[in-house]
Design a protein around this motif. Structure first.
Motif, PDB file in Angstrom:
ATOM      1  N   LEU A 242       4.149   5.903   6.634  1.00 23.73           N
ATOM      2  CA  LEU A 242       5.179   5.952   5.594  1.00 23.73           C
ATOM      3  C   LEU A 242       4.783   6.905   4.467  1.00 23.73           C
ATOM      4  CD1 LEU A 242       5.967   2.133   5.338  1.00 23.73           C
ATOM      5  CD2 LEU A 242       7.282   3.877   6.548  1.00 23.73           C
ATOM      6  N   ALA A 243       3.512   7.288   4.448  1.00 23.41           N
ATOM      7  CA  ALA A 243       3.017   8.219   3.421  1.00 23.41           C
ATOM      8  C   ALA A 243       2.037   9.180   4.088  1.00 23.41           C
ATOM      9  CB  ALA A 243       2.342   7.446   2.295  1.00 23.41           C
ATOM     10  N   PRO A 244       2.533  10.038   4.992  1.00 23.81           N
ATOM     11  CA  PRO A 244       1.634  10.864   5.803  1.00 23.81           C
ATOM     12  C   PRO A 244       0.962  12.009   5.059  1.00 23.81           C
ATOM     13  CG  PRO A 244       3.914  11.406   6.278  1.00 23.81           C
ATOM     14  CD  PRO A 244       3.943  10.224   5.359  1.00 23.81           C
ATOM     15  N   GLU A 245       1.592  12.518   4.016  1.00 22.95           N
ATOM     16  CA  GLU A 245       1.036  13.663   3.298  1.00 22.95           C
ATOM     17  C   GLU A 245       0.744  13.271   1.855  1.00 22.95           C
ATOM     18  OE1 GLU A 245       3.522  17.071   3.680  1.00 22.95           O
ATOM     19  OE2 GLU A 245       3.596  16.978   5.876  1.00 22.95           O
ATOM     20  N   LEU A 246      -0.534  13.311   1.518  1.00 20.75           N
ATOM     21  CA  LEU A 246      -0.980  12.932   0.176  1.00 20.75           C
ATOM     22  C   LEU A 246      -1.880  14.022  -0.387  1.00 20.75           C
ATOM     23  CD1 LEU A 246      -1.898   9.200   0.929  1.00 20.75           C
ATOM     24  CD2 LEU A 246       0.105   9.997  -0.339  1.00 20.75           C
ATOM     25  N   PRO A 247      -1.907  14.189  -1.698  1.00 22.44           N
ATOM     26  CA  PRO A 247      -2.746  15.228  -2.302  1.00 22.44           C
ATOM     27  C   PRO A 247      -4.196  14.802  -2.494  1.00 22.44           C
ATOM     28  CG  PRO A 247      -1.467  14.144  -4.002  1.00 22.44           C
ATOM     29  CD  PRO A 247      -1.011  13.549  -2.699  1.00 22.44           C
ATOM     30  N   PHE A 248      -4.565  13.657  -1.931  1.00 16.16           N
ATOM     31  CA  PHE A 248      -5.941  13.173  -2.071  1.00 16.16           C
ATOM     32  C   PHE A 248      -6.413  12.609  -0.732  1.00 16.16           C
ATOM     33  CE2 PHE A 248      -2.924   9.959  -3.461  1.00 16.16           C
ATOM     34  CZ  PHE A 248      -3.271   8.852  -2.707  1.00 16.16           C
ATOM     35  N   PRO A 249      -7.705  12.734  -0.424  1.00 13.52           N
ATOM     36  CA  PRO A 249      -8.236  12.162   0.819  1.00 13.52           C
ATOM     37  C   PRO A 249      -8.453  10.657   0.695  1.00 13.52           C
ATOM     38  CG  PRO A 249      -9.976  13.277  -0.377  1.00 13.52           C
ATOM     39  CD  PRO A 249      -8.708  13.521  -1.150  1.00 13.52           C
ATOM     40  N   ILE A 250      -8.374   9.969   1.823  1.00 11.96           N
ATOM     41  CA  ILE A 250      -8.635   8.533   1.879  1.00 11.96           C
ATOM     42  C   ILE A 250      -9.825   8.287   2.802  1.00 11.96           C
ATOM     43  CG2 ILE A 250      -7.768   6.295   2.652  1.00 11.96           C
ATOM     44  CD1 ILE A 250      -4.997   7.142   1.804  1.00 11.96           C
ATOM     45  N   HIS A 251     -10.793   7.533   2.295  1.00 15.41           N
ATOM     46  CA  HIS A 251     -11.967   7.168   3.098  1.00 15.41           C
ATOM     47  C   HIS A 251     -11.935   5.658   3.327  1.00 15.41           C
ATOM     48  CE1 HIS A 251     -13.232  11.208   2.317  1.00 15.41           C
ATOM     49  NE2 HIS A 251     -13.537  10.993   1.041  1.00 15.41           N
ATOM     50  N   ILE A 252     -11.888   5.249   4.580  1.00 13.47           N
ATOM     51  CA  ILE A 252     -11.801   3.833   4.930  1.00 13.47           C
ATOM     52  C   ILE A 252     -13.176   3.324   5.357  1.00 13.47           C
ATOM     53  CG2 ILE A 252     -10.726   2.123   6.444  1.00 13.47           C
ATOM     54  CD1 ILE A 252      -8.342   4.010   6.708  1.00 13.47           C
ATOM     55  N   HIS A 253     -13.564   2.179   4.791  1.00 12.58           N
ATOM     56  CA  HIS A 253     -14.859   1.569   5.097  1.00 12.58           C
ATOM     57  C   HIS A 253     -14.605   0.159   5.630  1.00 12.58           C
ATOM     58  CE1 HIS A 253     -16.521   4.750   2.424  1.00 12.58           C
ATOM     59  NE2 HIS A 253     -15.471   4.462   1.673  1.00 12.58           N
ATOM     60  N   GLU A 254     -14.890  -0.081   6.902  1.00 11.22           N
ATOM     61  CA  GLU A 254     -14.739  -1.421   7.461  1.00 11.22           C
ATOM     62  C   GLU A 254     -16.054  -2.181   7.279  1.00 11.22           C
ATOM     63  OE1 GLU A 254     -13.124  -1.685  11.358  1.00 11.22           O
ATOM     64  OE2 GLU A 254     -11.194  -0.808  10.761  1.00 11.22           O
TER      65      GLU A 254
ATOM     66  N   GLY B  71      -1.371   2.669  10.303  1.00  6.58           N
ATOM     67  CA  GLY B  71       0.047   2.370  10.509  1.00  6.58           C
ATOM     68  C   GLY B  71       0.851   2.511   9.229  1.00  6.58           C
ATOM     69  N   LEU B  72       0.332   1.960   8.131  1.00  5.47           N
ATOM     70  CA  LEU B  72       1.040   2.056   6.852  1.00  5.47           C
ATOM     71  C   LEU B  72       1.102   3.503   6.353  1.00  5.47           C
ATOM     72  CD1 LEU B  72      -0.469  -1.092   5.079  1.00  5.47           C
ATOM     73  CD2 LEU B  72       1.866  -0.827   5.934  1.00  5.47           C
ATOM     74  N   ARG B  73       0.103   4.300   6.716  1.00  9.19           N
ATOM     75  CA  ARG B  73       0.093   5.698   6.295  1.00  9.19           C
ATOM     76  C   ARG B  73       1.225   6.516   6.930  1.00  9.19           C
ATOM     77  NH1 ARG B  73      -4.062   8.868   4.774  1.00  9.19           N
ATOM     78  NH2 ARG B  73      -2.366  10.393   4.691  1.00  9.19           N
TER      79      ARG B  73
ATOM     80  N   TYR C 265     -11.732  -0.332   1.211  1.00  8.60           N
ATOM     81  CA  TYR C 265     -12.657  -1.246   1.863  1.00  8.60           C
ATOM     82  C   TYR C 265     -11.887  -2.424   2.440  1.00  8.60           C
ATOM     83  CZ  TYR C 265     -16.157   1.318  -0.870  1.00  8.60           C
ATOM     84  OH  TYR C 265     -16.922   2.305  -1.415  1.00  8.60           O
ATOM     85  N   GLY C 266     -12.343  -2.916   3.562  1.00  7.45           N
ATOM     86  CA  GLY C 266     -11.689  -4.071   4.164  1.00  7.45           C
ATOM     87  C   GLY C 266     -12.446  -4.540   5.392  1.00  7.45           C
ATOM     88  N   PRO C 267     -11.999  -5.628   6.002  1.00  2.00           N
ATOM     89  CA  PRO C 267     -12.688  -6.179   7.172  1.00  2.00           C
ATOM     90  C   PRO C 267     -12.375  -5.394   8.444  1.00  2.00           C
ATOM     91  CG  PRO C 267     -10.730  -7.452   6.715  1.00  2.00           C
ATOM     92  CD  PRO C 267     -10.825  -6.427   5.616  1.00  2.00           C
ATOM     93  N   THR C 268     -12.940  -5.839   9.535  1.00  8.68           N
ATOM     94  CA  THR C 268     -12.653  -5.241  10.838  1.00  8.68           C
ATOM     95  C   THR C 268     -11.139  -5.216  11.075  1.00  8.68           C
ATOM     96  OG1 THR C 268     -14.736  -6.097  11.705  1.00  8.68           O
ATOM     97  CG2 THR C 268     -13.065  -5.452  13.316  1.00  8.68           C
ATOM     98  N   GLY C 269     -10.627  -4.058  11.498  1.00  7.99           N
ATOM     99  CA  GLY C 269      -9.198  -3.903  11.740  1.00  7.99           C
ATOM    100  C   GLY C 269      -8.466  -3.189  10.620  1.00  7.99           C
ATOM    101  N   THR C 270      -9.182  -2.906   9.532  1.00  8.92           N
ATOM    102  CA  THR C 270      -8.541  -2.250   8.389  1.00  8.92           C
ATOM    103  C   THR C 270      -8.020  -0.861   8.758  1.00  8.92           C
ATOM    104  OG1 THR C 270      -9.859  -3.468   6.760  1.00  8.92           O
ATOM    105  CG2 THR C 270      -8.936  -1.367   6.051  1.00  8.92           C
ATOM    106  N   THR C 271      -8.798  -0.096   9.500  1.00 10.36           N
ATOM    107  CA  THR C 271      -8.399   1.268   9.859  1.00 10.36           C
ATOM    108  C   THR C 271      -7.084   1.264  10.629  1.00 10.36           C
ATOM    109  OG1 THR C 271     -10.706   1.988   9.922  1.00 10.36           O
ATOM    110  CG2 THR C 271      -9.090   3.378  11.053  1.00 10.36           C
ATOM    111  N   TYR C 272      -6.950   0.346  11.566  1.00  8.37           N
ATOM    112  CA  TYR C 272      -5.734   0.272  12.393  1.00  8.37           C
ATOM    113  C   TYR C 272      -4.507   0.015  11.525  1.00  8.37           C
ATOM    114  CZ  TYR C 272      -2.409  -1.606  15.798  1.00  8.37           C
ATOM    115  OH  TYR C 272      -1.285  -1.847  16.549  1.00  8.37           O
TER     116      TYR C 272
ATOM    117  N   LEU D  37       0.798  -1.230   0.000  1.00 14.23           N
ATOM    118  CA  LEU D  37       0.000   0.000   0.000  1.00 14.23           C
ATOM    119  C   LEU D  37       0.832   1.283   0.000  1.00 14.23           C
ATOM    120  CD1 LEU D  37      -2.784   1.332   0.041  1.00 14.23           C
ATOM    121  CD2 LEU D  37      -2.703   1.227   2.541  1.00 14.23           C
ATOM    122  N   PRO D  38       1.868   1.424   0.840  1.00 16.36           N
ATOM    123  CA  PRO D  38       2.623   2.693   0.798  1.00 16.36           C
ATOM    124  C   PRO D  38       3.158   3.016  -0.597  1.00 16.36           C
ATOM    125  CG  PRO D  38       3.196   1.476   2.768  1.00 16.36           C
ATOM    126  CD  PRO D  38       2.346   0.561   1.933  1.00 16.36           C
ATOM    127  N   GLY D  39       3.667   2.025  -1.302  1.00 16.62           N
ATOM    128  CA  GLY D  39       4.157   2.251  -2.655  1.00 16.62           C
ATOM    129  C   GLY D  39       3.051   2.686  -3.599  1.00 16.62           C
TER     130      GLY D  39
END
Length: 302
Positions: free
Chosen positions: A104-116, A100-102, A89-96, A70-72
């Motif tokens: 490595l990529a803390p600043e992005l020019p687009f928003p990310i919406h996570i759906h568990e 963590g992986l983010r 999209y992902g199962p329970t625990g995806t946000t956590y 994902l970081p790449g």
């Protein structure tokens, strides 16, 4: 029409010539990614489908061979100039895990919406594809996905003409709207033909076979299913690790009345996938083993 590319077909660890589990789907100008193991951006770049059009990533579960790339991917999207939202999209625990992986990529020019997601759920992917998921059987929260491209019934022009409805109202009626005109109500079923079969595929990886999964994948045009092991002797190992042997994947496809089966997610010990294909075909003849870079195109049937 849907184009589906197996970017990677290996499980656990990448091998020379075989990347980790990842599948890219193209519908029109929109891309959807299913899992992204380590190094996914490399076979993706070789494909030539572009990157900015990625609208969503659907994760089966949070094991490293499905998420570590994902970081790449995020860096690649940023470099390509993506600014519109990315849905994950992902199962329970995806946000956590994603949080963590983010790091490595803390600043992005687009928003990310996570759906568990958990259990059977239905949602719409960017571009208009209909998607659903159910729980797989893997010992950790894990999802199987199904994607459908609906096909509208034929618009019957002669019926529309016979109703005396002006042409400017035809398209809304064809799109399912109810029209009021000169004191009369016109409904879509008055001008539409019989329902037509659309296009559908399912992705089931990192799971034991289950009746719920075969029901979930019922009548799909394509089932992409894991085949971690390629010999019946590996069944105890498959049960212990919550994976499938090739003939079990084929049994699932047969029970689902799928149109075709493509095997993927092979163990690193499976050097030649021909044995997996042979074993699966003994149960479900219309089987192919997936290869990195394989593209499958699904079209409407007549």
């Amino acid at each position: 029409m849907l184009d589906i590319c197996l970017l990677g077909t290996c499980g656990m660890m990448p091998l020379p010539g075989r990347w980790l589990s990842s599948t890219l789907v193209r519908f029109g100008s929109t891309l959807t990614l299913f899992d992204c193991g380590e190094g996914t951006q490399i076979p993706w770049k070789s494909l030539g489908w572009g990157f900015r059009q990625l609208g969503a990533i659907c994760f089966s579960h949070m094991h490293a061979d499905h998420v570590a790339g994902l970081p790449g991917i995020l860096f690649m999207l940023a470099h390509a100039g993506k600014t519109d939202p990315l849905d994950i999209y992902g199962p329970t625990g995806t946000t956590y895990i994603i949080d963590g992986l983010r790091r490595l990529a803390p600043e992005l020019p687009f928003p990310i919406h996570i759906h568990e997601l958990r259990g059977e759920q239905h949602f719409e992917l960017p571009g208009g594809l209909k998607a659903s998921c159910i729980d797989a059987v893997h010992g950790v929260p894990c999802l199987a996905y199904r994607v459908e491209l609906e096909r509208k019934p034929v618009f019957e022009v002669e019926k529309a003409k016979s109703l005396g409805l002006p042409v400017q109202y035809w398209k809304p009626l064809q799109q399912g709207e109810v029209i009021e005109y000169e004191g009369q109500t016109f409904r879509p079923e008055q001008v539409l033909g019989a329902p037509r079969r659309g296009i559908s595929f399912a992705i089931i990886t990192d799971s034991r076979p289950a009746e719920s999964l075969s029901q979930f994948a019922h009548d799909v045009d394509l089932l992409i299913c894991e085949s971690m092991y390629d010999t019946i002797e590996d069944l105890p190992l498959a049960k212990a690790n919550a994976h499938m042997v090739a003939n079990e994947a084929a049994g699932l496809a047969k029970a689902a009345h799928a149109r075709q089966l493509v095997l993927t997610h092979f163990s690193p010990k499976v050097q030649n996938t021909s044995q997996a294909e042979k074993l699966a075909r003994s149960v479900f003849p219309n089987t192919r083993t997936g290869k990195d870079g394989m593209i499958i195109t699904l079209n409407y049937t007549s």
